[in-house]
Design an enzyme around this catalytic site. Structure first.
Site, PDB file in Angstrom:
ATOM      1  N   ASP A 158      -6.135  62.038 -26.666  1.00  9.89           N
ATOM      2  CA  ASP A 158      -5.261  61.737 -25.528  1.00  9.89           C
ATOM      3  C   ASP A 158      -6.150  61.928 -24.310  1.00  9.89           C
ATOM      4  O   ASP A 158      -6.432  63.056 -23.907  1.00  9.89           O
ATOM      5  CB  ASP A 158      -4.073  62.698 -25.486  1.00  9.89           C
ATOM      6  CG  ASP A 158      -3.122  62.352 -24.347  1.00  9.89           C
ATOM      7  OD1 ASP A 158      -3.610  62.005 -23.249  1.00  9.89           O
ATOM      8  OD2 ASP A 158      -1.910  62.425 -24.548  1.00  9.89           O
ATOM      9  N   HIS A 159      -6.591  60.827 -23.713  1.00 10.83           N
ATOM     10  CA  HIS A 159      -7.685  60.967 -22.740  1.00 10.83           C
ATOM     11  C   HIS A 159      -7.272  61.723 -21.489  1.00 10.83           C
ATOM     12  O   HIS A 159      -8.128  62.216 -20.757  1.00 10.83           O
ATOM     13  CB  HIS A 159      -8.329  59.615 -22.424  1.00 10.83           C
ATOM     14  CG  HIS A 159      -7.555  58.733 -21.491  1.00 10.83           C
ATOM     15  ND1 HIS A 159      -6.552  57.916 -21.908  1.00 10.83           N
ATOM     16  CD2 HIS A 159      -7.662  58.528 -20.156  1.00 10.83           C
ATOM     17  CE1 HIS A 159      -6.073  57.239 -20.874  1.00 10.83           C
ATOM     18  NE2 HIS A 159      -6.724  57.603 -19.791  1.00 10.83           N
ATOM     19  N   HIS A 193       0.443  60.961 -22.685  1.00 13.52           N
ATOM     20  CA  HIS A 193      -0.211  61.469 -21.474  1.00 13.52           C
ATOM     21  C   HIS A 193       0.723  62.321 -20.604  1.00 13.52           C
ATOM     22  O   HIS A 193       0.383  63.430 -20.200  1.00 13.52           O
ATOM     23  CB  HIS A 193      -0.720  60.307 -20.618  1.00 13.52           C
ATOM     24  CG  HIS A 193      -1.658  59.375 -21.332  1.00 13.52           C
ATOM     25  ND1 HIS A 193      -2.576  59.795 -22.258  1.00 13.52           N
ATOM     26  CD2 HIS A 193      -1.831  58.036 -21.224  1.00 13.52           C
ATOM     27  CE1 HIS A 193      -3.268  58.749 -22.693  1.00 13.52           C
ATOM     28  NE2 HIS A 193      -2.833  57.671 -22.087  1.00 13.52           N
TER      29      HIS A 193
HETATM   30  N1  LIG Z   1      -6.770  49.944 -22.597  1.00  8.58           N
HETATM   31  C1  LIG Z   1      -6.707  51.171 -22.139  1.00  8.58           C
HETATM   32  O1  LIG Z   1      -6.930  51.461 -20.947  1.00  8.58           O
HETATM   33  C2  LIG Z   1      -6.367  52.271 -23.074  1.00  8.58           C
HETATM   34  C3  LIG Z   1      -6.019  52.030 -24.390  1.00  8.58           C
HETATM   35  N2  LIG Z   1      -5.770  53.069 -25.232  1.00  8.58           N
HETATM   36  C4  LIG Z   1      -5.413  52.837 -26.631  1.00  8.58           C
HETATM   37  O2  LIG Z   1      -6.391  52.040 -27.280  1.00  8.58           O
HETATM   38  C5  LIG Z   1      -5.775  51.275 -28.319  1.00  8.58           C
HETATM   39  C6  LIG Z   1      -6.174  49.822 -28.145  1.00  8.58           C
HETATM   40  O3  LIG Z   1      -5.717  49.408 -26.874  1.00  8.58           O
HETATM   41  P1  LIG Z   1      -6.406  48.206 -26.102  1.00  8.58           P
HETATM   42  O4  LIG Z   1      -7.879  48.211 -26.278  1.00  8.58           O
HETATM   43  O5  LIG Z   1      -5.878  48.265 -24.748  1.00  8.58           O
HETATM   44  O6  LIG Z   1      -5.777  46.955 -26.878  1.00  8.58           O
HETATM   45  P2  LIG Z   1      -6.341  45.461 -26.992  1.00  8.58           P
HETATM   46  O7  LIG Z   1      -5.173  44.633 -27.394  1.00  8.58           O
HETATM   47  O8  LIG Z   1      -7.142  45.097 -25.809  1.00  8.58           O
HETATM   48  O9  LIG Z   1      -7.381  45.570 -28.212  1.00  8.58           O
HETATM   49  C7  LIG Z   1      -6.990  45.594 -29.542  1.00  8.58           C
HETATM   50  C8  LIG Z   1      -8.229  45.525 -30.396  1.00  8.58           C
HETATM   51  O10 LIG Z   1      -7.839  45.529 -31.766  1.00  8.58           O
HETATM   52  C9  LIG Z   1      -8.624  44.556 -32.427  1.00  8.58           C
HETATM   53  N3  LIG Z   1      -7.923  44.060 -33.614  1.00  8.58           N
HETATM   54  C10 LIG Z   1      -6.644  43.651 -33.686  1.00  8.58           C
HETATM   55  N4  LIG Z   1      -6.367  43.250 -34.949  1.00  8.58           N
HETATM   56  C11 LIG Z   1      -7.500  43.419 -35.665  1.00  8.58           C
HETATM   57  C12 LIG Z   1      -7.856  43.218 -37.015  1.00  8.58           C
HETATM   58  N5  LIG Z   1      -6.975  42.747 -37.911  1.00  8.58           N
HETATM   59  N6  LIG Z   1      -9.105  43.520 -37.397  1.00  8.58           N
HETATM   60  C13 LIG Z   1     -10.012  43.995 -36.516  1.00  8.58           C
HETATM   61  N7  LIG Z   1      -9.736  44.230 -35.231  1.00  8.58           N
HETATM   62  C14 LIG Z   1      -8.500  43.942 -34.811  1.00  8.58           C
HETATM   63  C15 LIG Z   1      -8.804  43.465 -31.412  1.00  8.58           C
HETATM   64  O11 LIG Z   1      -9.946  42.723 -31.719  1.00  8.58           O
HETATM   65  P3  LIG Z   1      -9.924  41.176 -32.159  1.00  8.58           P
HETATM   66  O12 LIG Z   1      -8.805  40.511 -31.442  1.00  8.58           O
HETATM   67  O13 LIG Z   1     -11.304  40.731 -31.770  1.00  8.58           O
HETATM   68  O14 LIG Z   1      -9.731  41.230 -33.625  1.00  8.58           O
HETATM   69  C16 LIG Z   1      -9.060  44.281 -30.174  1.00  8.58           C
HETATM   70  O15 LIG Z   1     -10.421  44.636 -30.098  1.00  8.58           O
HETATM   71  C17 LIG Z   1      -4.273  51.515 -28.205  1.00  8.58           C
HETATM   72  O16 LIG Z   1      -3.922  52.484 -29.151  1.00  8.58           O
HETATM   73  C18 LIG Z   1      -4.106  52.084 -26.798  1.00  8.58           C
HETATM   74  O17 LIG Z   1      -3.024  52.981 -26.707  1.00  8.58           O
HETATM   75  C19 LIG Z   1      -5.853  54.366 -24.795  1.00  8.58           C
HETATM   76  C20 LIG Z   1      -6.183  54.658 -23.513  1.00  8.58           C
HETATM   77  C21 LIG Z   1      -6.447  53.647 -22.537  1.00  8.58           C
HETATM   78  O1  LIG Z   2      -3.563  55.096 -22.441  1.00  6.72           O
HETATM   79  C1  LIG Z   2      -3.449  54.291 -21.554  1.00  6.72           C
HETATM   80  O2  LIG Z   2      -3.899  54.633 -20.329  1.00  6.72           O
HETATM   81  C2  LIG Z   2      -4.159  53.643 -19.354  1.00  6.72           C
HETATM   82  C3  LIG Z   2      -4.197  54.377 -18.028  1.00  6.72           C
HETATM   83  O3  LIG Z   2      -5.221  55.302 -18.063  1.00  6.72           O
HETATM   84  P1  LIG Z   2      -5.768  55.930 -16.707  1.00  6.72           P
HETATM   85  O4  LIG Z   2      -6.764  56.926 -17.133  1.00  6.72           O
HETATM   86  O5  LIG Z   2      -6.359  54.799 -15.925  1.00  6.72           O
HETATM   87  O6  LIG Z   2      -4.580  56.511 -16.039  1.00  6.72           O
HETATM   88  C4  LIG Z   2      -3.117  52.569 -19.348  1.00  6.72           C
HETATM   89  O7  LIG Z   2      -3.527  51.521 -18.487  1.00  6.72           O
HETATM   90  C5  LIG Z   2      -2.946  52.014 -20.724  1.00  6.72           C
HETATM   91  O8  LIG Z   2      -1.853  51.103 -20.740  1.00  6.72           O
HETATM   92  C6  LIG Z   2      -2.665  53.084 -21.738  1.00  6.72           C
HETATM   93  O9  LIG Z   2      -2.764  52.552 -23.040  1.00  6.72           O
END
Ligand SMILES: NC(=O)C1=CN([C@@H]2O[C@H](COP(=O)(O)OP(=O)(O)OC[C@H]3O[C@@H](n4cnc5c(N)ncnc54)[C@H](OP(=O)(O)O)[C@@H]3O)[C@@H](O)[C@H]2O)C=CC1
Ligand SMILES: O=C1O[C@H](COP(=O)(O)O)[C@@H](O)[C@H](O)[C@H]1O
Length: 498
Positions: A187-188, A250
Site C-alpha cells: 500500500d504505497h 490508502h
Molecule cells: N496507476 C497507479 O497510479 C497505481 C496503481 N496501483 C495498482 O496497480 C495495479 C495495476 O494498475 P494500473 O497499472 O493502473 O492498471 P493498467 O490498466 O494501466 O495496467 C494493467 C496491466 O495489466 C496487464 N495485463 C492485463 N491483462 C494481462 C494478461 N492477461 N497478461 C499479462 N498482463 C496483463 C496490462 O498489460 P497488457 O495490456 O500489455 O497485457 C497492463 O500492463 C492495480 O492493482 C492498481 O490498484 C497502485 C498504486 C498506484
Molecule cells: O493506488 C492508487 O493511487 C493513485 C494515487 O496515488 P498518489 O500517490 O498519486 O496519491 C491513484 O491515481 C490510483 O487510481 C490508485 O490505483
C-alpha cells in the site's frame, strides 16, 4: 525503510507483471531510476516488464523514458544516467494466463544466476488488476525457484482481492504457495514520508497527544483528490471504483495512523497490531444506514481549461452504462475510549479541481469566549492540517490578536514545510518500498489480517451499492463531486476542508 547510509541489496531480478501498465510508467520505473541515481541499486540488477502488449526492449525503454520525464521527481531522464540505467530493463511479451510461458522466467533466472552467482534476489511484482493475481501467483508458486524463501519474494498491489471473500481466498492461496515472509502486500501510502511522519508527530512529541482524543477533537477529515481522470486505465478501474481503489486501502491506512494508540516499539508487528485494533473498532455500518453515511459519484463530460473532457463513460474500456464510481465519500466512527462519537470523513475522487491529499484535525471550539462578539467571524480556526501531498507540510491554525488599539481576532498559521526544512530531498513512496522489498524489510507492508479488517469496513457499502443502480453521471469534471457529498458533512454542521 531506507537506511541512513546506502546499503545496497544483493543482486536482484525484478519481474513486473503489468510492465506495460500505468503503475509502472508513472511510479515504479521512476522510483527505480531515482534509486539508481542515488546509488541504492545493486550493480547486478535486471528489470523485466511483462504484458501482452507488443514492445521491443528499445520501444519499451522509450515508453518508460516518457514516464520518467513526466512523472519522476527527477525529470532529467535524457542525460547519461538514463543511458546507463536503461540497459538493465527488458520486456517480455506474455499472457499471464499462459502457464507454459512461465518457464521463460525460470530460464531468465537460471541464466542470470550462472552469470552473477549467488545470492540472487528474485522479486515478482504483480502490478495488475486483482482478478489476475490468483492465476499469476499459482503459476509462480509452481516454479521450483520459489521454494527459496530467503531470496524469492512476491509483491501484491492493492486492492488486495476484490472484496472480503476474495481477499480471504487470496490470503489462503498465497499462504499455500509462499511463506509469509515472501509475501509483500503493498500500500504505497505507507511509504510516503508524510504518512510515516504522522506517528513521529504524535509520538515523538508530548504536545499533541493529550488533546488527540474525543474531548478535544470535533472531527477528522481525510481527502485524497485527483485532477486526472481514467488515463487509459479502464481495464483495471472499471472493475474497481473509488471505494476499492483508494478508500479500502490508502485512506483507511491513513485513518489508522491518525487514530492508533501509541505503539510500545516500532517492531513491524507491534505497529500492525495497533492499526488492526483501529480497523476492528470502526463501527459496522448497517445496510439501512449506508445511504446516510456513504456517497458515490461519477464524472460526466465537461470542460477543463476551455478543453472538452470526456465523461467517464466515454473513456476507453468503460461500459456506456457503467455504474463504477469515480468519487466516494464516507463517514465512519471509531468505537473506542479515545474516539467515540468523533466523525471521520473520508473523501476521494478523480477529475476534481485539485491534486491534494490532506488530513484535517478540527479541534472543538473553546468552551467560552470572553471576547466581544464582533472580535471575529471565525472561532473555528483551531485546526491542524497535515499535507500529505503535493504540499508536504503541517499547519496549525489558531487565533491571534490583530495588532493595534482594537480587540480584533484573526486566524493565523504556524507552518512546518518539508521543502524548507529538508530542501525537497524526500524519496517517493515507491523508492522506499521497492528498496524494502529488495532488502527484505516488511515493516511498511500489510499483514493478511489488516487487509481483511479493512475489507470488513467497506463491505456493507459495497453490498448496498451493488443492489441499486446509481444515477450517474452526477458531477462535472473539475468540480468537488456530487452535491450529496457536501450534504454528508453539512448536515453535521461542518464543511469539507481543502
Ligand atoms: N496507476 C497507479 O497510479 C497505481 C496503481 N496501483 C495498482 O496497480 C495495479 C495495476 O494498475 P494500473 O497499472 O493502473 O492498471 P493498467 O490498466 O494501466 O495496467 C494493467 C496491466 O495489466 C496487464 N495485463 C492485463 N491483462 C494481462 C494478461 N492477461 N497478461 C499479462 N498482463 C496483463 C496490462 O498489460 P497488457 O495490456 O500489455 O497485457 C497492463 O500492463 C492495480 O492493482 C492498481 O490498484 C497502485 C498504486 C498506484
Ligand atoms: O493506488 C492508487 O493511487 C493513485 C494515487 O496515488 P498518489 O500517490 O498519486 O496519491 C491513484 O491515481 C490510483 O487510481 C490508485 O490505483
Amino acid at each position: 525503510m531506507i537506511p541512513a547510509t546506502n546499503q545496497r541489496p544483493p543482486a536482484t531480478i525484478l519481474f513486473i507483471f503489468g510492465g506495460s501498465g500505468d503503475l509502472n510508467l508513472r511510479k515504479l520505473t521512476p522510483a527505480l531510476y531515482n534509486l539508481y541515481i542515488d546509488d541504492y541499486l545493486p550493480e547486478q540488477f535486471a528489470v523485466v516488464g511483462l504484458g501482452r502488449s507488443s514492445y521491443t526492449d528499445d520501444s519499451f525503454r522509450e515508453r518508460l523514458l516518457e514516464g520518467v520525464q513526466s512523472f519522476s521527481r527527477r525529470k532529467n531522464g535524457s542525460d547519461d544516467t538514463w543511458k546507463d540505467f536503461s540497459p538493465s530493463v527488458t520486456y517480455l511479451q506474455m499472457d499471464a494466463g499462459d502457464a507454459g510461458a512461465y518457464t521463460k522466467l525460470s530460464d531468465f533466472v537460471t541464466a542470470k544466476r550462472n552469470e552473477w552467482g549467488e545470492p540472487l534476489n528474485v522479486v515478482f511484482y504483480l502490478a495488475v488488476a486483482p482478478q489476475l493475481v490468483p492465476g499469476i501467483a499459482t503459476n509462480l508458486g509452481n516454479l521450483s525457484l520459489c521454494d527459496d524463501k530467503s531470496h524469492v519474494r512476491i509483491v501484491v498491489e492493492k486492492p488486495f482481492g476484490h472484496d472480503l471473500k476474495t481477499a480471504q481466498e487470496l490470503n489462503t492461496l498465497l499462504g499455500g504457495l509462499f511463506a509469509e515472509e515472501q509475501i509483500y502486500r503493498i500500500d504505497h501510502y505507507l511509504g510516503k514520508e508524510t504518512v510515516q511522519n504522522i506517528l513521529a508527530l504524535r509520538f515523538a512529541n508530548s504536545l499533541f497527544e493529550p488533546i488527540w482524543n474525543r474531548r478535544y477533537v470535533e472531527y477528522v477529515q481525510i481527502t485524497a483528490s485527483e485532477t486526472v481522470g481514467l488515463e487509459g486505465r479502464g481495464g483495471y478501474y472499471e472493475g474497481s471504483g473509488a471505494l476499492r481503489d483508494m478508500i479500502q486501502n490508502h485512506l483507511l491506512q491513513v485513518l489508522c495512523m491518525v487514530a492508533t494508540e501509541a505503539p510500545i516499539s516500532f517492531d513491524a508487528n507491534e505497529v500492525r497490531n495497533k492499526k488492526v485494533d483501529v480497523l476492528n473498532a470502526i463501527r459496522r455500518i448497517k445496510p439501512e444506514e449506508v445511504k446516510d453515511v456513504a456517497v458515490r459519484g461519477q464524472y460526466g463530460p465537461g470542460k477543463k481549461d476551455g478543453k472538452d473532457i470526456p465523461g467517464y463513460r466515454e473513456e476507453e474500456g468503460v461500459k456506456p452504462d457503467s455504474a463504477t464510481e469515480t468519487f466516494a465519500a464516507i463517514k465512519l466512527f471509531v468505537d473506542n475510549w479515545r474516539w467515540e462519537d468523533v466523525p471521520f470523513y473520508l473523501r476521494t475522487g478523480k477529475s476534481l479541481p485539485e491534486k491534494a491529499t490532506v488530513i484535517t484535525i478540527q479541534f472543538k471550539p473553546a468552551p467560552y469566549y470572553a471576547f466581544p462578539e464582533e472580535a471575529t467571524t471565525n472561532w473555528q480556526s483551531n485546526r491542524l492540517t497535515i499535507g500529505i501531498q503535493p504540499a508536504m507540510d503541517i499547519r496549525l491554525k489558531f487565533q491571534a490578536k490583530r495588532p493595534g488599539q482594537t480587540l480584533a481576532i484573526d486566524p493565523v498559521e504556524m507552518v512546518f514545510s518539508y521543502k524548507d526544512a529538508y530542501e525537497g530531498q524526500e524519496p517517493e513512496a515507491y523508492e522506499t518500498l521497492l528498496l524494502d522489498v529488495m532488502t527484505g524489510d516488511a515493516t511498511l507492508f500489510m499483514r493478511a489480517d489488516q487487509v481483511e479488517a479493512a475489507w470488513k469496513v467497506v463491505t456493507p457499502i459495497l453490498e448496498a451499492w451493488e443492489t441499486e443502480t446509481p444515477e450517474f453521471p452526477n458531477y462535472a469534471p473539475s468540480s468537488w463531486g456530487p452535491e450529496a457529498a457536501m450534504k454528508l458533512v453539512e448536515k453535521d454542521g461542518f464543511q469539507w476542508m481543502t
